[in-house]
Design a protein around this motif. Structure first.
Motif, PDB file in Angstrom:
ATOM      1  N   UNK A  57       0.824  -1.194   0.000  1.00 47.79           N
ATOM      2  CA  UNK A  57       0.000   0.000   0.000  1.00 47.79           C
ATOM      3  C   UNK A  57       0.866   1.254   0.000  1.00 47.79           C
ATOM      4  N   UNK A  58       0.362   2.315  -0.587  1.00 44.97           N
ATOM      5  CA  UNK A  58       1.137   3.541  -0.682  1.00 44.97           C
ATOM      6  C   UNK A  58       1.209   4.240   0.667  1.00 44.97           C
ATOM      7  N   UNK A  59       2.208   5.125   0.792  1.00 42.44           N
ATOM      8  CA  UNK A  59       2.418   5.727   2.100  1.00 42.44           C
ATOM      9  C   UNK A  59       2.734   7.209   2.053  1.00 42.44           C
ATOM     10  N   UNK A  60       2.791   7.840   0.886  1.00 43.41           N
ATOM     11  CA  UNK A  60       3.078   9.263   0.827  1.00 43.41           C
ATOM     12  C   UNK A  60       2.130   9.950  -0.130  1.00 43.41           C
ATOM     13  N   UNK A  61       2.166  11.293  -0.132  1.00 44.70           N
ATOM     14  CA  UNK A  61       1.204  12.065  -0.896  1.00 44.70           C
ATOM     15  C   UNK A  61       1.328  11.863  -2.392  1.00 44.70           C
ATOM     16  N   UNK A  62       2.507  11.482  -2.874  1.00 42.32           N
ATOM     17  CA  UNK A  62       2.704  11.299  -4.314  1.00 42.32           C
ATOM     18  C   UNK A  62       2.953   9.838  -4.675  1.00 42.32           C
ATOM     19  N   UNK A  63       2.481   8.925  -3.848  1.00 43.64           N
ATOM     20  CA  UNK A  63       2.725   7.495  -4.021  1.00 43.64           C
ATOM     21  C   UNK A  63       1.374   6.778  -3.985  1.00 43.64           C
ATOM     22  N   UNK A  64       1.057   6.069  -5.076  1.00 44.94           N
ATOM     23  CA  UNK A  64      -0.274   5.499  -5.209  1.00 44.94           C
ATOM     24  C   UNK A  64      -0.219   4.043  -5.659  1.00 44.94           C
ATOM     25  N   UNK A  65      -1.319   3.352  -5.394  1.00 47.56           N
ATOM     26  CA  UNK A  65      -1.479   2.009  -5.939  1.00 47.56           C
ATOM     27  C   UNK A  65      -1.844   2.071  -7.419  1.00 47.56           C
ATOM     28  N   UNK A  66      -2.725   3.013  -7.770  1.00 47.98           N
ATOM     29  CA  UNK A  66      -3.239   3.113  -9.135  1.00 47.98           C
ATOM     30  C   UNK A  66      -3.175   4.567  -9.578  1.00 47.98           C
ATOM     31  N   UNK A  67      -2.649   4.803 -10.762  1.00 47.98           N
ATOM     32  CA  UNK A  67      -2.682   6.128 -11.379  1.00 47.98           C
ATOM     33  C   UNK A  67      -3.465   6.027 -12.679  1.00 47.98           C
ATOM     34  N   UNK A  68      -4.502   6.830 -12.806  1.00 49.72           N
ATOM     35  CA  UNK A  68      -5.336   6.857 -14.001  1.00 49.72           C
ATOM     36  C   UNK A  68      -5.050   8.149 -14.750  1.00 49.72           C
ATOM     37  N   UNK A  69      -4.739   8.030 -16.025  1.00 46.64           N
ATOM     38  CA  UNK A  69      -4.434   9.199 -16.851  1.00 46.64           C
ATOM     39  C   UNK A  69      -5.613   9.443 -17.786  1.00 46.64           C
ATOM     40  N   UNK A  70      -6.358  10.494 -17.530  1.00 45.64           N
ATOM     41  CA  UNK A  70      -7.522  10.817 -18.345  1.00 45.64           C
ATOM     42  C   UNK A  70      -8.798  10.744 -17.542  1.00 45.64           C
ATOM     43  N   UNK A  71      -9.561  11.843 -17.547  1.00 50.58           N
ATOM     44  CA  UNK A  71     -10.741  11.938 -16.689  1.00 50.58           C
ATOM     45  C   UNK A  71     -12.057  11.890 -17.415  1.00 50.58           C
ATOM     46  N   UNK A  72     -12.142  11.107 -18.499  1.00 52.51           N
ATOM     47  CA  UNK A  72     -13.422  10.870 -19.152  1.00 52.51           C
ATOM     48  C   UNK A  72     -14.196   9.781 -18.437  1.00 52.51           C
ATOM     49  N   UNK A  73     -15.312   9.318 -19.014  1.00 50.97           N
ATOM     50  CA  UNK A  73     -16.131   8.283 -18.354  1.00 50.97           C
ATOM     51  C   UNK A  73     -15.360   7.012 -18.017  1.00 50.97           C
ATOM     52  N   UNK A  74     -14.438   6.581 -18.896  1.00 52.19           N
ATOM     53  CA  UNK A  74     -13.669   5.354 -18.641  1.00 52.19           C
ATOM     54  C   UNK A  74     -12.699   5.554 -17.487  1.00 52.19           C
ATOM     55  N   UNK A  75     -11.937   6.647 -17.540  1.00 49.84           N
ATOM     56  CA  UNK A  75     -10.972   6.905 -16.481  1.00 49.84           C
ATOM     57  C   UNK A  75     -11.634   7.128 -15.136  1.00 49.84           C
ATOM     58  N   UNK A  76     -12.725   7.875 -15.118  1.00 48.27           N
ATOM     59  CA  UNK A  76     -13.447   8.132 -13.872  1.00 48.27           C
ATOM     60  C   UNK A  76     -13.962   6.835 -13.259  1.00 48.27           C
ATOM     61  N   UNK A  77     -14.501   5.948 -14.087  1.00 50.65           N
ATOM     62  CA  UNK A  77     -15.034   4.692 -13.565  1.00 50.65           C
ATOM     63  C   UNK A  77     -13.921   3.810 -13.022  1.00 50.65           C
ATOM     64  N   UNK A  78     -12.786   3.749 -13.709  1.00 51.10           N
ATOM     65  CA  UNK A  78     -11.650   2.980 -13.196  1.00 51.10           C
ATOM     66  C   UNK A  78     -11.213   3.521 -11.846  1.00 51.10           C
ATOM     67  N   UNK A  79     -11.105   4.840 -11.739  1.00 52.25           N
ATOM     68  CA  UNK A  79     -10.692   5.456 -10.477  1.00 52.25           C
ATOM     69  C   UNK A  79     -11.715   5.209  -9.376  1.00 52.25           C
TER      70      UNK A  79
END
Length: 359
Positions: free
Chosen positions: A1-23
Motif C-alpha cells: 500500500x502507498x504511504x506518501x502524498x505522491x505514491x499510489x497504488x493506481x494512477x489513471x491518466x484521463x478523466x473521461x467516463x472510462x478513467x473516472x469509472x476505473x478510479x
C-alpha cells in the motif's frame, strides 16, 4: 500500500467516463488512487448526455464529468488537474509519471487518454448545434429531419447509408474532394436514395434564436436545408504515453487490449476511446469497471496465496484490514457506508415508522 502524498497504488491518466469509472472502482475497493486529467476531451464537448441510463438529456458533458470527479473524491480518491508528459518504469518495477512540473509514483497505470476527432475545414456549423461526431449518440436527434454526412471516404459513405434508418433526407458532402470509397461501396451507394454533393461549402445559415443549423451554402450558389450532420474525417488517438511504454497498437492506431484492459506491458492498462470498440459513454464506463476489478484482483492483499502462506506463515491479525487508514476513515463517514450518516437516518426512520400492530 502507498504511504506518501505522491505514491499510489493506481494512477489513471484521463478523466473521461472510462478513467473516472476505473478510479471509482479502484478507490472503493480500497486502493490509493489518483486521477490526473488535463481537462477537455470528447465527453466534455457533449451539450447533452444521450444513451446513459439514469442520466437525463439535459445533463451536459461537463456536468456529467464534474459529478464523476466529485464521486471519486468523496470516496477518498485524489483528483489532479494536470498534463502527464511521460510515464516510465522504475528500477523497482513501478511507474513514475511526470505531471507538468511534478512527479507521481504508482504500482499500476491506466491510460484513458481518448482521441480527438479530425475536424473539417471551415466554414462549419456550431459543434453540438449542427456539427456532431457520434452517430449512435445523435442520430435520434435527426429523425425525419434533413441531414448531411461530410467526407469522401468509406466511413462517410456508410454513415450516409446508415442515416437512412432514421430519415429520408440524406446528402453526402465531399466538399470538392474526389471520393476515395471503393467501387463496391460506390455501387452500394448508388442503390440508396442519397444525393452526393461535390461542391464545397461557402457559408452557414443558423437559426437566429436557437443557434441551430438551418442551411449550408455551396460554391455553385445553391442552398440546402439541414438540421445537422456528421463529419467523417477520422480520429487522432492519444497514444504517445502508450508508445513510450512499449504498448502494442492495433492496425487502426488504438492501444491493443484484452477484455479487461490489459495492454502488452505488465502493469499498464488502457480503457475508453483510445482502445478498439464502440465510442460510447456506457461502453467506456464498462471498460473502466472491468479494468478496476482486474487491477483489484492483481494487487489486493488477501487472500494470500498458498505459496505465500507456506513461505511467510499465516496472516497476522495485525495485518488486517488491508485498506489504508486514510481510506478507511473516509469510508466509515461516507453516506454509502453501512454505519454512515445515511444508515443512521434510515435507522431513525425505521424506528419511527409504526408497525401494523402498533394501533
Amino acid at each position: 500500500m502507498s504511504s506518501s502524498d505522491d505514491d499510489y497504488d493506481i494512477a489513471v491518466v484521463g478523466g473521461g467516463p472510462a478513467g473516472l469509472t476505473t478510479a471509482l472502482y479502484g478507490t472503493r475497493l480500497g486502493h490509493d488512487t489518483v486521477l490526473v486529467d488535463r481537462g477537455g476531451g470528447r465527453a466534455a464537448m457533449m451539450a447533452d448526455t444521450h444513451n446513459v441510463i439514469g442520466v437525463t438529456e439535459e445533463t451536459s458533458g461537463n456536468e456529467f464529468l464534474a459529478t464523476g470527479r466529485e464521486q471519486v473524491e468523496s470516496y477518498g480518491g485524489t483528483f489532479e488537474r494536470g498534463f502527464v508528459t511521460d510515464v516510465e518504469r522504475t528500477d523497482d518495477d513501478r511507474f513514475r509519471l511526470a505531471v507538468d512540473d511534478d512527479e507521481l509514483l504508482a504500482d499500476r497505470v491506466v491510460l484513458a487518454t481518448g482521441f480527438s476527432d479530425e475536424r473539417p475545414d471551415p466554414p462549419l456549423p456550431r459543434t453540438g448545434k449542427g456539427l456532431h461526431y457520434c452517430l449512435h449518440c445523435d442520430a435520434y436527434m435527426f429523425v425525419d429531419e434533413p441531414v448531411y454526412v461530410m467526407g469522401h471516404g468509406e466511413a462517410a459513405a456508410h454513415v450516409a447509408m446508415i442515416m437512412l434508418n432514421v430519415t429520408d433526407e440524406v446528402d453526402l458532402l465531399t466538399r470538392g474532394a474526389e471520393p476515395t470509397w471503393s467501387d463496391e461501396t460506390a455501387a452500394q451507394l448508388e442503390a440508396h436514395p442519397i444525393d452526393v454533393v461535390r461542391e464545397d461549402i461557402v457559408g452557414v445559415e443558423n437559426d437566429p434564436d436557437s443557434g441551430w443549423l438551418d442551411a449550408l451554402e455551396f460554391e455553385d450558389g445553391t442552398t440546402r436545408e439541414y438540421r445537422g450532420g456528421f463529419p467523417m474525417y477520422g480520429s487522432d488517438y492519444n497514444t504517445g504515453l502508450a508508445k513510450g511504454l512499449g504498448c502494442d497498437l492495433t492496425e487502426g492506431g488504438e492501444i491493443d487490449v484484452d477484455d479487461h484492459g490489459h495492454t502488452s506491458v505488465d502493469g499498464v492498462y488502457a480503457v475508453g476511446d483510445v482502445t478498439p470498440g464502440h465510442n460510447q459513454v456506457p461502453v467506456a464506463m464498462g471498460q473502466g469497471a472491468k479494468a478496476g476489478l482486474a487491477i483489484h484482483k492483481e494487487i489486493r492483499e488477501f487472500p494470500r496465496s498458498k505459496e505465500s502462506i507456506a513461505r511467510e506463515g499465516p496472516v497476522d491479525p495485525a495485518e488486517v484490514p488491508a485498506i489504508t487508514p486514510e481510506l478507511a476513515a473516509t469510508a466509515v463517514t461516507h453516506e454509502g457506508h453501512a454505519g454512515g450518516p445515511r444508515a443512521e437516518t434510515d435507522a431513525e426512520t425505521v424506528a419511527k415508522t409504526p408497525r401494523a400492530d402498533d394501533d
